[in-house]
Write a protein that holds these residues in place. Structure first.
Motif, short mmCIF file in Angstrom:
data_model
loop_
_atom_site.label_atom_id
_atom_site.label_comp_id
_atom_site.label_asym_id
_atom_site.label_seq_id
_atom_site.Cartn_x
_atom_site.Cartn_y
_atom_site.Cartn_z
N ILE A 57 31.70 41.62 33.31
CA ILE A 57 32.54 41.58 34.83
C ILE A 57 33.97 41.90 34.41
O ILE A 57 34.55 41.28 33.30
CB ILE A 57 32.35 40.33 35.37
CG1 ILE A 57 32.96 40.33 36.62
CG2 ILE A 57 32.70 39.11 34.56
CD1 ILE A 57 32.79 39.04 37.47
N SER A 59 37.08 41.65 36.72
CA SER A 59 37.47 41.20 37.89
C SER A 59 38.68 40.13 37.93
O SER A 59 38.72 39.37 36.83
CB SER A 59 36.35 40.79 38.78
OG SER A 59 36.81 39.92 40.01
N ARG A 62 37.17 35.26 41.18
CA ARG A 62 36.58 34.84 42.38
C ARG A 62 35.03 34.14 42.20
O ARG A 62 34.52 33.98 41.27
CB ARG A 62 36.24 36.36 42.96
CG ARG A 62 35.31 37.03 42.01
CD ARG A 62 34.92 38.36 42.62
NE ARG A 62 36.17 39.28 43.19
CZ ARG A 62 36.14 39.84 44.27
NH1 ARG A 62 35.01 39.77 45.18
NH2 ARG A 62 37.28 40.48 44.42
N TYR A 65 32.28 35.40 40.15
CA TYR A 65 32.42 35.34 38.53
C TYR A 65 31.57 34.14 38.06
O TYR A 65 30.91 34.51 37.06
CB TYR A 65 33.66 34.81 38.40
CG TYR A 65 34.59 35.70 36.90
CD1 TYR A 65 33.81 35.54 35.78
CD2 TYR A 65 35.44 36.52 36.98
CE1 TYR A 65 34.52 35.92 34.58
CE2 TYR A 65 36.06 37.16 36.05
CZ TYR A 65 35.44 36.89 34.88
OH TYR A 65 35.96 37.45 33.49
N TRP A 84 41.18 41.76 32.20
CA TRP A 84 41.77 42.99 33.12
C TRP A 84 43.30 43.29 32.88
O TRP A 84 43.65 44.49 33.30
CB TRP A 84 41.94 42.52 34.56
CG TRP A 84 42.22 40.88 34.78
CD1 TRP A 84 41.49 39.81 35.29
CD2 TRP A 84 43.45 40.59 34.74
NE1 TRP A 84 42.26 38.88 35.34
CE2 TRP A 84 43.41 39.19 35.34
CE3 TRP A 84 44.84 41.20 35.02
CZ2 TRP A 84 44.73 38.41 35.47
CZ3 TRP A 84 46.03 40.48 35.19
CH2 TRP A 84 45.84 39.12 35.24
N LEU A 105 32.09 45.11 38.69
CA LEU A 105 33.56 45.44 38.77
C LEU A 105 34.37 45.28 40.16
O LEU A 105 33.67 45.57 41.31
CB LEU A 105 33.74 46.98 38.52
CG LEU A 105 34.82 47.80 38.35
CD1 LEU A 105 35.50 47.48 37.33
CD2 LEU A 105 34.53 49.41 38.64
N GLU A 106 35.62 45.16 39.94
CA GLU A 106 36.35 44.75 41.14
C GLU A 106 37.14 46.03 41.38
O GLU A 106 37.57 46.69 40.45
CB GLU A 106 37.47 43.54 41.16
CG GLU A 106 38.37 43.40 42.05
CD GLU A 106 39.32 42.08 41.83
OE1 GLU A 106 40.57 42.35 42.24
OE2 GLU A 106 38.74 41.14 41.52
N GLN A 107 37.39 46.59 42.78
CA GLN A 107 37.95 47.82 43.00
C GLN A 107 39.48 47.97 42.42
O GLN A 107 39.73 49.06 41.94
CB GLN A 107 38.07 47.97 44.51
CG GLN A 107 38.81 49.46 44.83
CD GLN A 107 38.66 49.65 46.44
OE1 GLN A 107 38.82 48.67 47.14
NE2 GLN A 107 38.82 50.61 46.91
N ALA A 127 29.61 46.96 42.17
CA ALA A 127 30.77 46.62 42.69
C ALA A 127 30.89 45.34 43.60
O ALA A 127 29.80 45.14 44.40
CB ALA A 127 31.09 48.07 43.52
N LEU A 128 31.97 44.75 43.30
CA LEU A 128 32.11 43.57 43.96
C LEU A 128 32.72 43.89 45.50
O LEU A 128 32.35 43.11 46.26
CB LEU A 128 32.92 42.69 43.23
CG LEU A 128 32.48 41.90 42.12
CD1 LEU A 128 33.71 41.56 41.09
CD2 LEU A 128 31.76 40.79 42.52
N ASP A 129 33.65 44.55 45.69
CA ASP A 129 34.23 44.83 46.91
C ASP A 129 34.53 46.18 47.34
O ASP A 129 35.58 46.56 48.14
CB ASP A 129 35.54 44.02 46.86
CG ASP A 129 36.32 44.57 45.60
OD1 ASP A 129 36.05 45.35 44.94
OD2 ASP A 129 37.79 44.18 45.53
N ALA A 232 43.04 33.82 42.51
CA ALA A 232 42.57 34.95 41.98
C ALA A 232 43.23 35.32 40.70
O ALA A 232 42.85 35.67 39.72
CB ALA A 232 42.75 36.09 43.08
#
Length: 506
Positions: A57, A59, A62, A65, A84, A105-107, A127-129, A232
């Motif tokens: 992950i 990200s 969140r 997670y 990250w 993955l977060e954008q 993808a998360l978001d 976050a």
């Protein structure tokens, strides 16, 4: 039984109780457990995640997670949290090294996608978001397709659950493998350390890619049926607002966060009476920072550990003896700690040596690195690489990283000792001390100093300040004024990068 069983049991006992607060939304224990089950089903049926497979992950913090962590526990799979703050090339190395099957993955970190497709095309992207390019898909779309029971055979607490990559001091990072039982026993020690109950409310501002953010309070609170508010990422304003509005009882702040919080203009007037304790660690904690919290009536608990110990191993306890200045406490309830020499022989009280830890919280191995595993683990004892002492009552003091030690003219110099003295000067904000090669003395200390805004003290005056408190051979040969210092995601100064810069200048 696997680790996700703890969430399921809490959901049975208190289904409507808030498990997680995040950005104005609340996830009850029942909803948390339901999403864990759905995620495990989807990962198994749609992505083919089996026992022992790796799911990464990338990200910010969140709720999903934590959902992924327990879904992996349910499947007997391993979660690989990615830092990250790393460069894309570094993230790709970890994904490749761990042979990651699925990347969640977060954008904000989608820059990894083009090189991932080129270099590791078999890694499935979820993808998360955002809507990822084909053949990836969103997490919600994946969950809608999930089926089956979301379990794999032969899954229990002995299964590996986390591969957490350490930054290391040289070369490539190593992936420390933590079993499910390590998180279980770590949670027991957190309960002992914090007096943790289901009534506690934890505020988590440290990143989940670090075991400190994940395991000092967050997972223990969830195991014991408490409530966790997740940010976050850390900002002083958001943390102060959460203290005022959510009224948490516990939080973990590394020294850089304590500095930022107590420097904030609103700190002096903030109502912090909800906090029954603040835990701190990750490096030697300057006493003046601890004093800033105790002056507000907040007990400060110190915890010592590392990625390889999950991390809790030595700590001071709420309601225990907090009077031993600088001590990181006693060995934890469920592990052992010792001070040993290079041969592994335990040293008597007062003697400086390497800190060693043994217990069910200690990592299983370095992923795919038998040589590094053999070097670190000896008869179950993890050699931490940290130099410390213990007193006759068993309390530990951490002095420095073993690899940071400077040998000058046959004398051992611990950089942390020089750093402590320099930090006591009112003009100094931060400092890092490393050894510089010297033809006569083998090594001499060099200090990299970040001054407070508006201050302009000279190097000679700072040397005089050190000379007033330490032996002459410990006075830095050079003091280099800098505008910033290389640091980890937790704000810890990276001495090995300073050492590289020093060696390059010789």
């Amino acid at each position: 039984m696997d680790l996700s069983h703890l969430i399921a049991r809490n959901a049975a006992f208190s289904p409507d109780k808030p498990a997680i607060h995040f950005e104005g939304a609340t996830l009850s224990y029942a909803a948390f457990n339901t999403r864990i089950e759905a995620t495990a089903k989807a990962l198994k049926s749609e992505c083919g995640v089996g026992r022992g497979d790796r799911v990464a992950i990338l990200s910010l913090n969140r709720p999903d997670y934590l959902v992924l962590l327990y879904a992996c526990a349910r499947l007997g799979a391993l979660l690989v949290p990615l830092n990250w703050r790393l460069a894309v090339a570094e993230q790709l190395f970890i994904i490749s090294d761990a042979s990651v099957k699925v990347l969640v993955l977060e954008q904000a970190f989608a820059a990894v996608l083009p090189p991932l497709a080129a270099e590791l095309p078999d890694t499935r992207v979820v993808a998360l978001d955002f809507a990822p390019p084909a053949p990836g898909q969103s997490l919600d779309a994946l969950l809608a397709c999930g089926s089956g029971d979301g379990r794999n055979p032969h899954t229990d607490l002995t299964c590996p659950l986390l591969i957490v990559y350490t930054s290391g001091t040289t070369g490539r990072p190593k992936g420390a493998v933590l079993r499910q039982e390590a998180l279980l026993w770590n949670g027991v020690m957190s309960q002992h350390m914090h007096g943790l109950t289901s009534d506690d409310h934890v505020l988590t501002v440290l990143p989940f890619f670090h075991v400190g953010g994940l395991n000092i309070q967050t997972t223990p609170a969830l195991h014991h049926g408490g409530t966790v508010t997740i940010h976050a990422r850390f900002t002083p304003d958001a943390t102060l607002a959460a203290i005022a509005e959510a009224r948490p009882t516990l939080t973990v702040w590394v020294p850089a966060i304590i500095q930022a919080m107590t420097d904030h203009p609103a700190w002096a007037a903030a109502d912090v009476t909800c906090l029954k304790a603040v835990s701190t660690g990750s490096q030697i904690v300057p006493p003046h920072l601890i004093a800033r919290l105790t002056a507000r009536g907040i007990p400060v608990l110190q915890v010592y550990g590392s990625t390889e110990t999950c991390p809790i191993s030595i700590y001071t306890r709420l309601g225990g003896d907090l009077t031993r200045t600088g001590s990181t406490g006693l060995p934890g309830l469920c592990c052992e700690a010792a001070i040993v020499d290079d041969a592994g022989t335990e040293l008597p009280p007062g003697s400086a040596g390497e800190i060693a830890i043994r217990g069910p919280n200690v990592f299983f191995e370095y992923w795919g690195n038998e040589a590094a595993t053999s070097e670190a683990l000896h008869d179950g004892w993890y050699r931490t690489g940290d130099i410390g002492t213990r007193d006759a009552d068993g309390y530990f003091w951490v002095h420095d990283r073993k690899k940071n030690m400077i040998i000058s003219g046959g004398e051992n110099i611990y950089p942390a000792e020089i750093e402590r003295v320099l930090l006591e000067h009112p003009d100094v904000m931060e400092v890092g001390v490393v050894g510089h090669p010297d033809p006569k003395w083998q090594e001499v200390p060099v200090a990299y100093v970040l001054l407070r805004p508006g201050c302009g003290i000279t190097a000679e005056l700072l040397k005089a300040h050190v000379l007033g408190q330490l032996a002459r051979f410990k006075v830095p040969r050079d003091i280099v004024f800098v505008t910033d210092l290389p640091r980890t995601a937790l704000g810890k100064v990276q001495h090995f990068k300073l050492k590289q810069a020093t060696d390059a200048s010789k």
